[in-house]
Design an enzyme around this catalytic site. Structure first.
Site, PDB file in Angstrom:
ATOM      1  N   HIS C 100       0.868  -1.178   0.000  1.00 36.53           N
ATOM      2  CA  HIS C 100       0.000   0.000   0.000  1.00 36.53           C
ATOM      3  C   HIS C 100       0.906   1.230   0.000  1.00 36.53           C
ATOM      4  O   HIS C 100       1.996   1.192   0.570  1.00 36.53           O
ATOM      5  CB  HIS C 100      -0.826   0.134   1.278  1.00 36.53           C
ATOM      6  CG  HIS C 100      -1.712  -0.995   1.635  1.00 36.53           C
ATOM      7  ND1 HIS C 100      -1.278  -2.130   2.251  1.00 36.53           N
ATOM      8  CD2 HIS C 100      -3.063  -1.141   1.516  1.00 36.53           C
ATOM      9  CE1 HIS C 100      -2.297  -2.934   2.476  1.00 36.53           C
ATOM     10  NE2 HIS C 100      -3.385  -2.370   2.053  1.00 36.53           N
ATOM     11  N   ASP C 103       2.270   2.006   3.403  1.00 37.07           N
ATOM     12  CA  ASP C 103       3.297   1.116   3.969  1.00 37.07           C
ATOM     13  C   ASP C 103       4.691   1.651   3.700  1.00 37.07           C
ATOM     14  O   ASP C 103       5.620   1.394   4.476  1.00 37.07           O
ATOM     15  CB  ASP C 103       3.260  -0.276   3.319  1.00 37.07           C
ATOM     16  CG  ASP C 103       1.919  -0.935   3.350  1.00 37.07           C
ATOM     17  OD1 ASP C 103       1.157  -0.657   4.292  1.00 37.07           O
ATOM     18  OD2 ASP C 103       1.626  -1.727   2.428  1.00 37.07           O
TER      19      ASP C 103
END
Ligand SMILES: [Co+2]
Ligand SMILES: [Co+2]
Ligand SMILES: [Co+2]
Ligand SMILES: [Co+2]
Ligand SMILES: [Co+2]
Ligand SMILES: [Co+2]
Ligand SMILES: [Co+2]
Ligand SMILES: [Co+2]
Lengths: 434, 434, 434, 434
Positions: C100, C103
């Site tokens: 993501h 992240d």
């Protein structure tokens, strides 16, 4: 010899590569593991009720099976059923069986007739057990199917039902004793409630406890050497049962003063329904000193009721047997298949194959568990985690006061640092033995 | 006076037809029910943690709330938080509050600093309690949030953590004692396991029991008059906790020899997670003589975790208070709202309204329960069902042997006939009081 | 080279008897199965979020891990995290990874800054991917952690959040496209509701559908060749999510006219939470023609939330891969470990071992599935059960009317006889391949 | 007139303060709410199966009831049963009833005999409907109880069973048409699987869809004006059913091209089993345009199977009727009590009281829902939350591209600020109407 199994011969061990459906691949009864043949470790038992008495019904449909011993309300058919049952025990090489009174004899018109019929069937069993070498793992009384027990047996609001339950258990214990049963089991199928609104929970629990005491006293009176086992189940058929799970049963045993007298018969499916893993219930019973025996099966994880399927997942079964082995293995207990065919599995062959698969799964799991325990790595890792507690100061702390323990924090400037629990490493380790 | 609540004045009772969001419709604190004002029956308490310490995070997202007392790692903000907390207690007319050490003070660099900060906050609380008349229902130690407790507190594999837990409980009990708390609560948030593979369940359970004994001994030593309560919860955060439910805690208390010393604080959400109804846990605790207090909230029936919502279903709450009233009502216990706003409920007003709704729901349920008990029809119906057990023969049967009871069946020709359990009739009856 | 893994070298295949914790026992990447090396079948992928972004918190406690790339709100640490991540991909020999936006880069002060940081990290990834040969299985936008998304992304009551979601997806798709991602995934973490009381379900569902159409249109516009995947999950964080399970997503795709354009990324844990088995969701997706990829993990069967553990049960994994193989195997999809360490597993070694165990479990399961499919016995048995449907009359019956079909009953005197479903036999058969 | 109800007269509305068990307290059939009498809103219907055909059995015990129309395999008893059924409909003032073929007639030796018996019972019903004014809400075919349907009806591996199912549905639709039934219902009790191992899910789902098309074609052919309804249920008796929940059925209807032709009959208990709230399923069906009718009952939240109890929780029922009212109220649908007595509720009186309680609960809930909708505050609050979407820019954004929407973020400097979802405030609001 009935022709129910169409001339099928005894199931033999043929090893993992066999292509024969009717052979053991993993269960070699004579294979020696940890100094004893597998058959003496596993102590397989066949449940009369699922395999011979249950007709394939469910809440949405009636009987699907067709068996030559139907209808089951005739003694002749009860005798035929016994013939087939012992044939199956023999075909499978199962050393034990288990039964409820209601599985083996039709209900009579009176209690006396029911008991006489049970005794008559016990005569037949006695002879067949002699002939085949099959033994009785446990007997039990069915106190949940008949209409009279709809509101419970020992916990019924009607004291006459308590008496009836006493008579039923006495009759079944007598037979179990005569047949040298290794245990006597109590499963309180309707010892619970449907609604708290009409229930005096304290009174019913007290009656359940008193009944248990009477059962234990009777055991000693007749000199029955087997164990008395309670089989916990959280619910179904009732909304909530008094013997919900191992922890609950333990509290009742403590109140009854029977925690040294009574053990538990733990069923995988019941553990799951109660929100626990099978191995949790086994480990807890061992920790509490009340482990007795197991009802081996599996529950569907996506179904909210007791599905009583044959076990087929070796890794799960291995973890269960690991707890059994850590408890020292079975003494009076054993591996009872409280498992039934799916209601679409209509054939005599299915009955055999369900058990063959279950026995192979158990054997594979058991052998993995034994390797794991013998190798010792898992126990080493577990013990290493608690090393600190083996030291004198830690042990003293347990003996001392809260203040003593608290004082250490500032006196010694304690600032405990967490260490890895290594769960994944241990899960990998377990998988090496499978 | 902070301006957190924007000049909102105390919540008043305005009766069922009020159109004012910021008024009680069902909770009139001074309404006399069964001889006592409602406020003395219900003994409402506000939980510091959910309302003031929790920041709106969940496993998939961080803080949503914005409070003037953030960041919470500064003592100045802890003081501001206390100001707002006592303002809210006063606005709501809540007679009690509850707290963990970690809710009210930032963790210090050392244990000593943490404790000193706790004591400093206790000084503030003492003054505010004096000023407002708000009392402490219970205190408790948070032994699950800090990293050091990740593998448990009293059940930690590291004995130094046991010591740290002892120091934490001692500090919190000291403060609770000083503030005249009516109870001291233990919730073993991480007293359980994530995997059996690395866990010595027997040892950990033994440590939990020993810790509890030390806590009780310490209570007596310092002369704390409140009750020691255990709050059962089956799981979350751990996979499986040692104080799973009321029945499990009872077994531990029996092993500890503390079943007369320790009671339970029962939470609706924890009951649901354990597979029980709230009223089951309450009725069981009463039957076992260990009912203490309640954590009132509600769990979403479709969520598998502890949602800690404000109660809003009057019929459910009524059944719970019915059990409380049957147990004789609260003594040291009370109705603690262990309930938090949804993380999307951002406003100060939401904090007030969550509690107003909860208090109204409780009041409505309580009054229905009181009417039901005073009217007596439900108890009559329940008792009538057990009439048979009040007779001499039935009582003798309990005192006698299994054989005696069994003998009655044939001697008296017993063929017990079931009678209706009348569940629907009783459910209708209950609905008349709502 | 960071020293995070303490000089650990690449994990090698050493075979089933290896005693080395840091070796594959079952996963030999180059082993040829069904004509292709295992690594090309399994297409393992590491999830950036669980292994590198998640800090070990749970609803009852904060961070337990200590990583050199904390705090994660600094770009320098994001770069260090990327170094370690690619080291781990390489050590494990994982051909793919997934991420993501949130992240890999700290949130910026503005959207533009967030996007620029993402692009900067993508530059780094691009270089590292070149160097290591690791590829991107999929990218995705985290639209659930930040406070702005607390009430949903595309389904937010605030249209500005819809816009923000569009910008987030666009940025992530751009990066995914640039990095030659094989898929782009949408998981609607907060595309659902907490309470129906404040929710216009029809409107929100319509917006979710429209957003999906816009995403697909954008994919075509930029020429992204990967698949668009939706990852169903029933609940958590919300009470109820719009993309509940495969069947629900299918209905939405039909309404969107996208059932040929979009596939599903099926996670074991999400299947379980929705009340299905993993293999059910896989089989259904295949039946509906929308199978895309899998998020491999396991959910604890006794926990009611998403536990995202590493898979360790070979028989379960085998049934899942059997469905994957029946669907023709992966095309753009792969086996993404959406699995995280337990929060007590603190060590860098645990991170490696969690994946090693998961990869071995997957390899063992996959190979069993392949043997099962190649052997053909299971498929034969399944097909045999439907033989009747291959006949002309049966096929005509489907084409005809209800009356035509009904008429056959009396015309042909049909009295269909059930035949055994042979479930236990088939379960035994499956166990032969394990 | 049978004497089954011991001379009980019709149940009358006596108002909330009545002390009479056999009276309505909340259901005044003629009370006008939102311009229509309650009886025309609620359209209560009695289910033949639970009240007259079910004998009180459960998986652990057989029949508990004793009814003069047992045994049910004789036509004379079927006629007596019909007499009592219509007496009960009249006593309760229920305007509708529902039945399966198998409820009302014994199975014949052949299909033709079964159908003739059904037709004979329909003659009786026709006469009784004329006499009493009771109407048929819906008819349906029981395709799950008989052994022939053990592996499904339309999804059976045996095409002859498909034919048999067609014949069964045709016969039941013919009768439903003749009796002017307002709907025809399909509940696919065994249209699912026990194990994926022996199941071709795609084929079975295709057959289910084709069957449904044939049913709809037949409806049009005979000119049946009622609605065709599918009743979703996730599982039980099967492990997994094809018509799992509303969302799943919608996907099937889309594939069948029947989303404008077929609606759903939503049961509270089935919603709960599928992991949804009742109001979720109702709201979703409304959003999808397929809401038809309801099976009103309640499931025990602690039991994992379908308990089919009478509703007794007014707040829950209110939320359900709120969705019904928002859908415009019932057209062909109604409130069918798919609810059965507990098996311990043996008496004829219990049968009456279960329904009286259910009708009162529904009336109270309905009236609260009506007040809530008329007052408009809840709808106002919901709509206010989406105000932003009514603006031109927001609507344009939906029509435009992902890039357009994304561009707004930087162009307009969007930084959306969350606003409170006000869940607790809305829950309080709902409680004002109860
Ligand atoms: Co059992
Ligand atoms: Co069972
Ligand atoms: Co609590
Ligand atoms: Co809670
Ligand atoms: Co995932
Ligand atoms: Co997950
Ligand atoms: Co129904
Ligand atoms: Co139902």
């Amino acid at each position: 010899m009935s022709d129910f199994f169409n001339g099928l011969g005894p199931i033999k061990y043929e090893g993992p590569t066999s292509e024969n459906d009717f052979a053991f691949r993993r269960y070699n009864p004579d294979e020696v593991v940890m100094g004893k043949p597998l058959k003496e470790h596993l102590r397989f038992s066949i449940a009369y009720w699922h395999s011979f008495a249950w007709e394939g019904g469910d809440p949405f449909g009636g009987r699907t099976f067709e068996r030559p011993w139907y209808p089951q309300d005739e003694m002749d058919n009860a005798r035929l059923k016994a013939d087939v049952a012992f044939e199956m025990f023999t075909l499978l090489g199962a050393p034990f069986f288990c039964f409820h009174d209601a599985d083996v004899r039709p209900e009579g018109a009176t209690f006396a007739e029911s008991r006489d019929r049970l005794n008559e069937m016990a005569d037949i069993f006695e002879r067949k057990m002699d002939e085949t070498g099959v033994k009785l793992l446990w007997g039990t009384a069915n106190m949940f199917s008949e209409r009279r027990f709809m509101s419970g047996a020992a916990t019924n609001p009607d004291p006459d039902v308590y008496a009836y339950a006493a008579a039923s258990v006495k009759a079944c214990m007598d037979v179990t004793h005569r047949l040298n049963g290794e245990n006597y089991v109590l499963w309180g199928g309707r010892e619970g409630y449907e609604t708290l609104l009409n229930t005096d929970m304290k009174r019913e629990r007290d009656h359940a406890i008193r009944f248990l005491q009477q059962v234990v006293e009777y055991k000693h009176k007749i000199g029955f050497k087997g164990a008395i086992l309670i089989e916990p189940k959280p619910q179904e058929p009732t909304k909530h049962q008094y013997d919900y799970d191992v922890a609950t049963v333990y509290g009742m045993l403590k109140d009854a003063g029977l925690e040294k007298e009574v053990q538990v018969n733990i069923e995988q499916g019941h553990a799951i329904l109660a929100g626990h893993s099978f191995e949790h219930e086994l480990a807890l019973a061992t920790a509490l000193g009340i482990f007795g025996s197991i009802d081996m099966n599996r529950n569907d994880y996506q179904s909210g009721w007791d599905t009583d399927q044959f076990p087929n997942n070796v890794p799960e079964v291995a973890l269960a047997y690991y707890e059994v082995l850590k408890a020292g293995g079975f003494t009076t207990g054993g591996t009872n298949f409280d498992a039934k065919l799916r209601r679409q599995s209509l054939d005599a062959e299915d009955l055999i194959l369900g058990h063959v698969g279950g026995m192979d799964t158990c054997a594979a799991g058991f052998k993995a568990a034994a390797r794991m325990l013998e190798d010792g790595k898992l126990e080493e890792a577990r013990e290493a985690r608690y090393t600190g507690w083996n030291g004198e100061p830690a042990m003293q702390m347990l003996e001392g006061t809260l203040e003593d323990a608290a004082a250490r924090v500032e006196a010694e400037g304690l600032e405990p640092q967490p260490v890895s629990g290594r769960q994944e490493r241990l899960e990998n380790l377990v998988n090496r033995y499978l």
